[in-house]
Design an enzyme around this catalytic site. Structure first.
Site, short mmCIF file in Angstrom:
data_model
loop_
_atom_site.label_atom_id
_atom_site.label_comp_id
_atom_site.label_asym_id
_atom_site.label_seq_id
_atom_site.Cartn_x
_atom_site.Cartn_y
_atom_site.Cartn_z
N GLY A 126 0.86 -1.11 0.02
CA GLY A 126 0.01 0.01 -0.09
C GLY A 126 0.82 1.28 -0.11
N SER A 127 0.39 2.17 0.61
CA SER A 127 0.79 3.55 0.50
C SER A 127 2.34 3.69 1.31
CB SER A 127 0.01 4.54 1.26
OG SER A 127 -1.08 4.82 0.43
#
Length: 585
Positions: free
Chosen positions: A307-308
């Site tokens: 993810g981020s």
């Protein structure tokens, strides 16, 4: 005449001996002669018995002072040798050998197999009647009946007095901490052979070859000192276990890494297992599924789309390639449409953003724009340089290999920029993040003690010193103003980046199931440690949220607040918003 003399001699009470040299004779009675002969014979008997008793006594003394035998004279399996103790960085015991005995039988000497099975079942619980009976009727010279008996069981079997059965000294591995560091230490099988973790690593380093060659025995070996701190390890495991329960998640994990040496100070993954009972079974004989899952280390043996957290690497790439600076502005005012997909921001600002704002608001649009500035080939090369696209080199066996698209296209580069499309291990993500804030050196992780001098010989520079200083500023910024606020611990200046990824279920992204992560460093004014937490499919979180800011970040806060003092980090108060260079280390 002759017969008359003989009769007289027989009735006489004396005999006549021959004369000596001077012609003198001697008369000796037969009673005296017999007493002399009796005394001579008795002396010979006493001397003979004395020699026999002396030999027996000497042999008993020899047996008494000799070391106990470690093997049986029967043709039995390979001799079980000692393994070295495993200790943590401070010398606390993590694994050791314990002397045990195992029950065996010589089936050729068994008279009644049914009777033997019935007697043994009275003192040995869960004895397999059918298998034991089969072994006793095999007609072979050696059969194991029960491995690693307790002293009480051994005494009970001895009291039964069964001919044809005996005991053999063995070693059993004992783990004082139980499940606390099970995925790091690993476990052995019943023959004391390493199957997982650092136990298996020891065998791979030649211990198993020495055992097979008969070159090992009962001689104590030098303890193996790991890099972990069992006190910190206990904290990390407790935090992740509590988070999995509190947030109703499938699994959770965390790792603490020294950014200068690459040493793993703690690593926990739950569900886990007790290495003292690694193959526990249910009453119906099926392997306990929870224990089976517990063998799986999700921090180093599993890959995830992180993810981020990957936005850290994308921004570092743009800064290092000098495509952007901290004062640059990117357009994040409208979604990006590409290849039939629309890329939006989660709670987007719909305006131009500075680079710190891209990081603070976790802008997918802004991050994709930076990846596009560098280009597909440069993007792939940068992630490869950070070790995120290849199998990680470390002592831990069973490390997973990252996955990536076979052919990188523009849409792949865009999605990978914000953490979708490449799956890597959480431990690799932590190692790469350490290189962003330690001055730009990628240091291979280790589970053994390592000095800074040794680490420098193994490290390689992957980004510029200025890029690393910029990344420390961005981590600090997000820790104060962005999603990292949930992980902030007063006095320790925590910075980092959250990652909330839609979990892939049956090849498709599930909008309602997340895989959350948070990568953090502290203290950001002079970073010493990287901490990464993961939580898989949480159903709830702080204040009812399910994102990384509500789940993974609070885990980091709990770990740092409890572990930092044990790691020797002193709290420092004041503004952490300053920038530092490599000379500050």
């Amino acid at each position: 005449m002759i017969s008359f003399v003989v009769r007289l001699k027989r009735r006489a009470h004396f005999i006549v001996r021959r004369r000596d040299a001077e012609g003198r004779g001697e008369f000796i009675g037969t009673g005296v002669r017999r007493r002399r002969q009796a005394r001579q014979r008795l002396g010979i008997l006493i001397a003979g018995f004395s020699v026999v008793f002396f030999l027996i006594g000497a042999r008993l003394v020899q047996y008494g002072i000799a070391d106990p035998p470690t093997t049986s004279s029967l043709g039995s399996p390979t001799v079980v040798a000692s393994r070295p103790d495993i200790v943590d960085r401070n010398g606390a015991l993590l694994a050791t050998d314990v002397n045990m005995v195992s029950l065996y039988a010589d089936p050729r000497r068994i008279v009644d197999a049914d009777e033997v099975v019935e007697k043994l079942a009275q003192v040995i619980p869960n004895l397999d009647w059918g298998e034991t009976h089969k072994r006793l009727r095999s007609g072979t010279a050696f059969q194991w009946l029960k491995r690693q008996l307790t002293p009480r069981q051994q005494a009970a079997v001895l009291a039964l007095g069964i001919p044809g059965v005996g005991f053999r000294p063995e070693k059993r591995r004992f783990y004082p901490g139980g499940a606390t560091a099970s995925h790091i230490v690993g476990h052995v099988n019943v023959d004391n052979q390493g199957l997982a973790g650092m136990e298996r690593h020891l065998d791979q380093q030649g211990l198993s070859d020495l055992r097979a060659a008969g070159m090992t025995g009962d001689t104590p070996l030098e303890p193996v000192r790991l890099s972990i701190d069992i006190r910190v390890q206990n904290i990390v495991r407790e935090v992740v276990a509590t988070a999995m329960t509190t947030y109703k998640a499938e699994a959770a994990g965390a790792v603490i890494l020294d950014v200068d040496t690459g040493e793993v100070l703690a690593m926990a993954s739950v569900p886990d297992y007790d290495p003292n009972e690694p193959s526990r079974t249910l009453p119906d004989g099926n392997v306990d599924k929870e224990y089976e899952k517990g063998w799986f280390n999700r921090v180093s043996n599993a890959t995830y789309e992180m993810g981020s957290t990957f936005k850290s690497f994308t921004l570092a790439m743009g800064l290092d390639e000098e495509k952007i600076t901290l004062n640059s502005v990117v357009d994040a005012s409208r979604p990006i449409r590409m290849g039939g997909f629309t890329i939006r921001d989660f709670k987007g600002k719909n305006r131009a953003l500075t680079i710190p704002e891209v990081f603070q608001y976790s802008s997918n649009i802004g991050t994709a724009a930076i990846a596009d500035m560098v280009g597909i080939e440069g993007h792939q090369q940068f992630l490869a340089k950070l070790g995120l696209l290849s199998k990680m080199e470390t002592e831990m066996p069973g490390v997973a290999t990252p996955t990536q698209p076979r052919t990188w296209k523009k849409i792949n580069s865009v999605t990978i920029s914000f953490g979708h499309g490449v799956a890597t291990t959480p431990l690799q993500t932590a190692v790469a993040a350490a290189s962003l804030i330690n001055g730009g050196s990628l240091v291979p992780p280790t589970f053994l003690r390592r000095s800074r001098e040794q680490a420098k010989l193994l490290s390689r520079t992957v980004i510029k010193d200025k890029t690393s200083a910029d990344m420390r500023h961005l981590y600090t910024w997000n820790g104060l103003k962005g999603s990292g606020r949930s992980a902030q611990v007063e006095g320790f200046n925590v910075g980092g980046k959250t990652g909330t990824a839609d979990k892939v279920i049956n090849g498709r992204y599930a909008n309602d199931i997340n895989f959350n992560a948070f990568v953090a460093a502290f203290p950001m004014d002079r970073p010493k440690y990287v901490v990464l937490s993961i939580i898989d499919a949480p159903k709830t979180g702080e204040h009812g949220g399910r994102t990384a800011a509500s789940t993974a970040a609070p885990m980091i806060k709990s770990i740092i607040s409890r572990a930092a003092p044990l790691l020797g980090v002193q709290p420092r108060f004041g503004s952490p918003n300053a920038r530092y260079s490599l000379s500050d280390y």
